[in-house]
Design a protein around this motif. Structure first.
Motif, short mmCIF file in Angstrom:
data_model
loop_
_atom_site.label_atom_id
_atom_site.label_comp_id
_atom_site.label_asym_id
_atom_site.label_seq_id
_atom_site.Cartn_x
_atom_site.Cartn_y
_atom_site.Cartn_z
N SER A 69 34.32 25.37 -55.19
CA SER A 69 35.33 25.62 -56.21
C SER A 69 34.65 25.47 -57.56
N GLY A 70 34.37 26.61 -58.20
CA GLY A 70 33.61 26.56 -59.45
C GLY A 70 32.21 26.06 -59.16
N THR A 118 31.90 20.89 -51.80
CA THR A 118 32.36 19.78 -50.96
C THR A 118 31.96 20.05 -49.52
N ARG A 119 31.19 19.14 -48.93
CA ARG A 119 30.82 19.26 -47.51
C ARG A 119 31.86 18.51 -46.69
N TRP A 120 32.52 19.21 -45.78
CA TRP A 120 33.59 18.64 -44.97
C TRP A 120 33.07 18.09 -43.64
#
Length: 56
Positions: free
Chosen positions: A41-42, A46-48
């Motif tokens: 996002s931008g 983020t690593r989930w």
């Protein structure tokens, strides 16, 4: 495989993410692979999840 190159299709329904890989794509894979699922996002990545999988 990425969403950018068409290798993965992500479908979000009810807060879930489904990863669809075609039979033709999976037929080309054999051996051990590392994976991670990231969202961007931008400038924020983020690593989930991440892990290792063996495909025969």
């Amino acid at each position: 495989m990425t969403t950018e190159n068409g290798g993965l299709t992500l479908v979000q329904v009810d807060g879930k993410i489904t990863i669809n890989v075609t039979a033709a794509q999976s037929a080309l894979l054999s051996g051990f692979y590392f994976y991670d699922l990231e969202t961007v996002s931008g400038s924020v990545v983020t690593r989930w999840i991440e892990g290792k999988v063996r495909l025969d």
